[in-house]
Design an enzyme around this catalytic site. Sequence first.
Site, PDB file in Angstrom:
ATOM      1  N   SER A 150      13.396   2.225   7.169  1.00 50.19           N
ATOM      2  CA  SER A 150      14.123   0.958   7.065  1.00 50.19           C
ATOM      3  C   SER A 150      15.107   1.526   5.656  1.00 50.19           C
ATOM      4  O   SER A 150      14.860   2.212   5.036  1.00 50.19           O
ATOM      5  CB  SER A 150      13.171  -0.201   6.350  1.00 50.19           C
ATOM      6  N   TYR A 164       6.722  -2.824   0.819  1.00 54.38           N
ATOM      7  CA  TYR A 164       7.364  -2.450   1.881  1.00 54.38           C
ATOM      8  C   TYR A 164       8.336  -1.614   1.881  1.00 54.38           C
ATOM      9  O   TYR A 164       8.447  -0.331   2.508  1.00 54.38           O
ATOM     10  CB  TYR A 164       7.870  -3.808   2.533  1.00 54.38           C
TER      11      TYR A 164
END
Length: 256
Positions: A150, A164
């Site tokens: 990501s 995350y």
Amino acid sequence: MSYLIQQFSLEGKTALVTGGARGIGEMIAKGLILAGAKVYITSRKLEDLEQKVEEFSQLGQCVGLVADVSSMAGIETLAAQITERESQLDILINNAGKTWGAPLESFPEKAWDDVMTINTKAPFMLIQKLLPLLRGGSAAQPHHIVNIGSIAGISKDSLSAYSYGTSKAAIHHLTGVLAKDLVKDHINVNAIAPGHFPSKMTAGIMKTDEAKEAVLSTIPMGRMGAPEDIANLAIYLCSSRYMTGNIIPIDGGTAL
């Protein structure tokens, strides 16, 4: 033109896409099927899986497996299911992931354990368990692992999802380590670092028109990614012979 089509064909290849019943995993799985691959997709929910397999089977070969990669038992069961069905795995897409948002002052320990387990530990352990099937490629026809990272693992904007972004930075690093270790086995390992694509995760931060406008304002191209954007990149990586150890952002310029 026929040369290009042949180069990017995945005809005769077998792929596994974890979390392939929705979101980015669904987008990639559909692209691989359209490129000619036989694709296994996983989901924790049988209903989601059955619906997606029915849809994808109209396009090509798709098999659904109920699997939960949040535990070693689930990872081992998934690896055993693939091993029972296939003697070789050409492509592994480690897509299953989780996020967790909370203020810094109250960010819980569980948010670290769960997110790091699914986003970083699970891809590593699944690769380990599937190595016998992933080996067997050649310089002319290498096998491929694509980890879904990501831009949160590149950017320093946390959006209060502390574990995350850290987990995605970790999978980016792990991608390079594994690429170096597995190149001798003719296994190419790369990572895709998506920006904003339509998914359950992004829906959580775009619940209002104002929130959506705020997100879009951070993307120089002014739009979210489309399914074909990430599917085409995955197809390229899974047909490339000379790329390994790379982390490739696909974010409309957000990382700029």
